[in-house]
Design an enzyme around this catalytic site. Structure first.
Site, PDB file in Angstrom:
ATOM      1  N   ASP A  19      33.436  63.485  36.730  1.00 21.87           N
ATOM      2  CA  ASP A  19      33.454  63.986  38.106  1.00 21.87           C
ATOM      3  C   ASP A  19      34.859  64.424  38.529  1.00 21.87           C
ATOM      4  O   ASP A  19      35.865  63.892  38.043  1.00 21.87           O
ATOM      5  CB  ASP A  19      32.935  62.891  39.054  1.00 21.87           C
ATOM      6  CG  ASP A  19      32.589  63.449  40.427  1.00 21.87           C
ATOM      7  OD1 ASP A  19      32.227  64.639  40.516  1.00 21.87           O
ATOM      8  OD2 ASP A  19      32.675  62.690  41.411  1.00 21.87           O
ATOM      9  N   GLY A  20      34.904  65.382  39.449  1.00 23.88           N
ATOM     10  CA  GLY A  20      36.179  65.814  40.031  1.00 23.88           C
ATOM     11  C   GLY A  20      36.595  67.217  39.618  1.00 23.88           C
ATOM     12  O   GLY A  20      37.704  67.655  39.972  1.00 23.88           O
ATOM     13  N   GLY A  22      35.369  70.217  40.582  1.00 22.36           N
ATOM     14  CA  GLY A  22      35.438  71.142  41.715  1.00 22.36           C
ATOM     15  C   GLY A  22      36.698  70.911  42.533  1.00 22.36           C
ATOM     16  O   GLY A  22      37.405  71.870  42.884  1.00 22.36           O
ATOM     17  N   ARG A  23      36.986  69.645  42.836  1.00 24.51           N
ATOM     18  CA  ARG A  23      38.179  69.342  43.635  1.00 24.51           C
ATOM     19  C   ARG A  23      39.439  69.773  42.903  1.00 24.51           C
ATOM     20  O   ARG A  23      40.385  70.289  43.482  1.00 24.51           O
ATOM     21  CB  ARG A  23      38.226  67.837  43.960  1.00 24.51           C
ATOM     22  CG  ARG A  23      37.411  67.462  45.178  1.00 24.51           C
ATOM     23  CD  ARG A  23      37.213  65.977  45.268  1.00 24.51           C
ATOM     24  NE  ARG A  23      36.258  65.511  44.268  1.00 24.51           N
ATOM     25  CZ  ARG A  23      36.133  64.255  43.886  1.00 24.51           C
ATOM     26  NH1 ARG A  23      36.916  63.325  44.401  1.00 24.51           N
ATOM     27  NH2 ARG A  23      35.226  63.921  42.990  1.00 24.51           N
ATOM     28  N   TRP A  24      39.474  69.563  41.587  1.00 25.09           N
ATOM     29  CA  TRP A  24      40.652  69.953  40.801  1.00 25.09           C
ATOM     30  C   TRP A  24      40.851  71.473  40.871  1.00 25.09           C
ATOM     31  O   TRP A  24      41.962  71.964  41.119  1.00 25.09           O
ATOM     32  CB  TRP A  24      40.487  69.482  39.355  1.00 25.09           C
ATOM     33  CG  TRP A  24      41.698  69.719  38.514  1.00 25.09           C
ATOM     34  CD1 TRP A  24      42.752  68.884  38.352  1.00 25.09           C
ATOM     35  CD2 TRP A  24      41.983  70.891  37.714  1.00 25.09           C
ATOM     36  NE1 TRP A  24      43.684  69.446  37.509  1.00 25.09           N
ATOM     37  CE2 TRP A  24      43.234  70.673  37.102  1.00 25.09           C
ATOM     38  CE3 TRP A  24      41.310  72.080  37.462  1.00 25.09           C
ATOM     39  CZ2 TRP A  24      43.821  71.602  36.242  1.00 25.09           C
ATOM     40  CZ3 TRP A  24      41.888  73.015  36.612  1.00 25.09           C
ATOM     41  CH2 TRP A  24      43.133  72.767  36.017  1.00 25.09           C
ATOM     42  N   HIS A  36      35.544  73.693  36.731  1.00 20.60           N
ATOM     43  CA  HIS A  36      34.506  73.514  35.694  1.00 20.60           C
ATOM     44  C   HIS A  36      35.010  74.048  34.350  1.00 20.60           C
ATOM     45  O   HIS A  36      34.880  73.392  33.329  1.00 20.60           O
ATOM     46  CB  HIS A  36      33.203  74.208  36.114  1.00 20.60           C
ATOM     47  CG  HIS A  36      32.591  73.604  37.344  1.00 20.60           C
ATOM     48  ND1 HIS A  36      32.269  72.273  37.418  1.00 20.60           N
ATOM     49  CD2 HIS A  36      32.287  74.128  38.559  1.00 20.60           C
ATOM     50  CE1 HIS A  36      31.773  72.002  38.629  1.00 20.60           C
ATOM     51  NE2 HIS A  36      31.780  73.110  39.337  1.00 20.60           N
ATOM     52  N   SER A  64      23.486  67.072  37.241  1.00 23.18           N
ATOM     53  CA  SER A  64      22.400  66.200  37.733  1.00 23.18           C
ATOM     54  C   SER A  64      21.276  67.035  38.336  1.00 23.18           C
ATOM     55  O   SER A  64      21.452  68.220  38.635  1.00 23.18           O
ATOM     56  CB  SER A  64      22.948  65.234  38.786  1.00 23.18           C
ATOM     57  OG  SER A  64      23.195  65.926  40.001  1.00 23.18           O
ATOM     58  N   LEU A 130      28.915  60.852  14.939  1.00 25.03           N
ATOM     59  CA  LEU A 130      28.772  60.580  16.372  1.00 25.03           C
ATOM     60  C   LEU A 130      27.462  61.155  16.945  1.00 25.03           C
ATOM     61  O   LEU A 130      27.132  62.310  16.716  1.00 25.03           O
ATOM     62  CB  LEU A 130      29.964  61.219  17.116  1.00 25.03           C
ATOM     63  CG  LEU A 130      29.926  61.144  18.643  1.00 25.03           C
ATOM     64  CD1 LEU A 130      30.103  59.699  19.126  1.00 25.03           C
ATOM     65  CD2 LEU A 130      31.018  62.034  19.246  1.00 25.03           C
ATOM     66  N   ARG A 183      33.705  56.515  35.110  1.00 18.79           N
ATOM     67  CA  ARG A 183      33.531  57.573  36.112  1.00 18.79           C
ATOM     68  C   ARG A 183      34.900  58.000  36.600  1.00 18.79           C
ATOM     69  O   ARG A 183      35.660  57.185  37.129  1.00 18.79           O
ATOM     70  CB  ARG A 183      32.678  57.130  37.311  1.00 18.79           C
ATOM     71  CG  ARG A 183      32.545  58.301  38.300  1.00 18.79           C
ATOM     72  CD  ARG A 183      31.615  58.068  39.451  1.00 18.79           C
ATOM     73  NE  ARG A 183      31.502  59.308  40.224  1.00 18.79           N
ATOM     74  CZ  ARG A 183      30.419  59.746  40.844  1.00 18.79           C
ATOM     75  NH1 ARG A 183      29.325  59.030  40.803  1.00 18.79           N
ATOM     76  NH2 ARG A 183      30.421  60.879  41.500  1.00 18.79           N
ATOM     77  N   SER A 191      25.543  57.887  41.317  1.00 17.77           N
ATOM     78  CA  SER A 191      25.002  59.244  41.498  1.00 17.77           C
ATOM     79  C   SER A 191      23.795  59.516  40.585  1.00 17.77           C
ATOM     80  O   SER A 191      23.728  60.547  39.911  1.00 17.77           O
ATOM     81  CB  SER A 191      26.093  60.302  41.300  1.00 17.77           C
ATOM     82  OG  SER A 191      27.148  60.088  42.217  1.00 17.77           O
ATOM     83  N   GLU A 202      29.727  47.621  31.417  1.00 19.58           N
ATOM     84  CA  GLU A 202      31.046  47.464  32.057  1.00 19.58           C
ATOM     85  C   GLU A 202      31.446  48.829  32.644  1.00 19.58           C
ATOM     86  O   GLU A 202      31.233  49.864  32.003  1.00 19.58           O
ATOM     87  CB  GLU A 202      32.094  47.019  31.027  1.00 19.58           C
ATOM     88  CG  GLU A 202      31.744  45.744  30.301  1.00 19.58           C
ATOM     89  CD  GLU A 202      31.626  44.537  31.220  1.00 19.58           C
ATOM     90  OE1 GLU A 202      32.290  44.519  32.274  1.00 19.58           O
ATOM     91  OE2 GLU A 202      30.848  43.622  30.889  1.00 19.58           O
TER      92      GLU A 202
HETATM   93  C1  IPE Z   1      27.766  63.227  39.484  1.00 16.75           C
HETATM   94  O1  IPE Z   1      28.702  63.889  40.253  1.00 16.75           O
HETATM   95  C2  IPE Z   1      27.078  64.176  38.570  1.00 16.75           C
HETATM   96  C3  IPE Z   1      27.861  64.658  37.442  1.00 16.75           C
HETATM   97  C4  IPE Z   1      29.095  64.377  37.159  1.00 16.75           C
HETATM   98  C5  IPE Z   1      27.143  65.534  36.565  1.00 16.75           C
HETATM   99  P1  IPE Z   1      28.355  64.491  41.700  1.00 16.75           P
HETATM  100  O2  IPE Z   1      29.581  65.134  42.169  1.00 16.75           O
HETATM  101  O3  IPE Z   1      27.144  65.324  41.612  1.00 16.75           O
HETATM  102  O4  IPE Z   1      27.992  63.186  42.541  1.00 16.75           O
HETATM  103  P2  IPE Z   1      28.207  62.882  44.067  1.00 16.75           P
HETATM  104  O5  IPE Z   1      27.638  64.030  44.843  1.00 16.75           O
HETATM  105  O6  IPE Z   1      29.679  62.724  44.283  1.00 16.75           O
HETATM  106  O7  IPE Z   1      27.495  61.590  44.286  1.00 16.75           O
HETATM  107  C1  IPE Z   2      31.431  67.210  38.224  1.00 13.72           C
HETATM  108  O1  IPE Z   2      32.430  67.731  39.016  1.00 13.72           O
HETATM  109  C2  IPE Z   2      30.642  68.272  37.505  1.00 13.72           C
HETATM  110  C3  IPE Z   2      29.333  68.541  38.110  1.00 13.72           C
HETATM  111  C4  IPE Z   2      28.732  67.787  38.979  1.00 13.72           C
HETATM  112  C5  IPE Z   2      28.645  69.753  37.674  1.00 13.72           C
HETATM  113  P1  IPE Z   2      32.139  68.183  40.507  1.00 13.72           P
HETATM  114  O2  IPE Z   2      31.751  69.626  40.501  1.00 13.72           O
HETATM  115  O3  IPE Z   2      31.180  67.269  41.179  1.00 13.72           O
HETATM  116  O4  IPE Z   2      33.568  68.042  41.161  1.00 13.72           O
HETATM  117  P2  IPE Z   2      33.884  67.474  42.593  1.00 13.72           P
HETATM  118  O5  IPE Z   2      33.373  66.070  42.631  1.00 13.72           O
HETATM  119  O6  IPE Z   2      33.211  68.357  43.598  1.00 13.72           O
HETATM  120  O7  IPE Z   2      35.364  67.542  42.665  1.00 13.72           O
HETATM  121 MG    MG Z   3      31.487  65.530  42.224  1.00 12.24          MG
END
Ligand code: IPE
Ligand code: IPE
Ligand code: MG
Length: 244
Positions: A19-20, A22-24, A36, A64, A130, A183, A191, A202
């Site tokens: 996760d993260g 989009g914000r990055w 992405h 997801s 793997l 995570r 999520s 863990e």
């Molecule tokens: C969880 O991240 C799903 C994936 C990393 C694929 P999200 O960004 O979708 O989750 P929320 O919205 O923060 O709960």
């Molecule tokens: C996780 O990163 C990848 C996907 C859910 C597809 P995000 O796209 O959720 O990034 P943030 O959480 O918005 O930064």
């Molecule tokens: Mg996210």
């Protein structure tokens, strides 16, 4: 300085909520999609390290069921990126003995992506290194409901259903429950990932946004796992009855 992990007591299955992105992308380039595309180098890093450490299972939560609700522009970008990444990486994954599988509602995706997924699974099916699973259009509740539907269709009686038989109806039945879940991205929630499988996993939460997740932090997560006392509801082996 790079940490080195102990080679005993390694997790058999590491699962990652990446996760993260989009914000990055937004922070760095004012563009979520560039987050992405910059997620791939962290993916390559964890795969390489799992191969080096001979960790048998790695599962990556990449998209997801709920992610379909994002703007179409972002969803289309992610689908195209998944297509190109699988296509570009397939040969080297195969050469490295990686066996690819996909969990989730793959039928949700366009035919072109379904085609490359089927090709990747087929090409790597006899590999014994793997086991790399990618969760796409996946949700934990969806997987459990899907198993319940299959159980009803199978005609099993309630007394024939226990954790083992239930697990056999899960799409992820051939994957061990994760020992370690990582995570990134700062959120402390699941999520909708692996709700059945994470019962005794863990969990390592990191504030690092996925495109910046480093080898050093990946090793830190493994070391964190190695220091845990996994009791599974029992008492640990050092417990001394005399001391109460
Ligand atoms: C969880 O991240 C799903 C994936 C990393 C694929 P999200 O960004 O979708 O989750 P929320 O919205 O923060 O709960
Ligand atoms: C996780 O990163 C990848 C996907 C859910 C597809 P995000 O796209 O959720 O990034 P943030 O959480 O918005 O930064
Ligand atoms: Mg996210």
């Amino acid at each position: 300085m790079l940490l080195s992990v102990r080679l005993h007591n390694l997790p058999k299955h590491i699962a990652i909520i990446m996760d993260g992105n989009g914000r990055w992308g937004k922070l760095k380039y004012n563009n979520r999609n560039l987050g992405h595309s910059n997620s791939i180098s962290s993916i390559n890093m964890v795969i390489k390290e799992c191969i080096r450490l001979e960790i048998p299972y790695l599962t990556l939560y990449a998209f997801s069921k709920e992610n379909w609700e994002r703007p179409k522009k972002e969803v289309d970008f992610i689908i195209a990126l998944m297509h190109d990444t699988i296509k570009n990486k397939l040969m080297s994954l195969d050469e490295n003995n990686v066996k690819l599988s996909f969990i989730g509602d793959i039928g949700d995706f366009p035919n072109s992506l379904q085609g490359i997924i089927a090709e990747a699974v087929d090409k790597t099916k006899n590999n014994v290194g793997l086991n790399l699973s990618i969760a796409l259009s996946y949700s934990g509740r969806w997987e459990i409901l899907d198993a319940v539907k299959k159980i009803i269709l199978s005609g099993l009686n309630p007394e024939q259903i226990d954790e083992n038989s239930f697990n056999n109806f899960m799409q992820s039945k051939n994957i061990f429950n994760p020992d370690l879940l990582i995570r990134t991205g700062g959120e402390k929630r699941l999520s909708n990932f692996f709700l059945w499988q994470l019962a005794y996993t863990e969990i390592f939460f990191s504030d690092t946004l996925w495109p910046e997740f480093s080898l050093s932090e990946f090793r830190e997560a493994i070391l964190f796992y190695q220091k845990r006392d996994r009791r599974f509801g029992k008492l640990n082996s050092n417990y001394n009855e005399a001391s109460n």
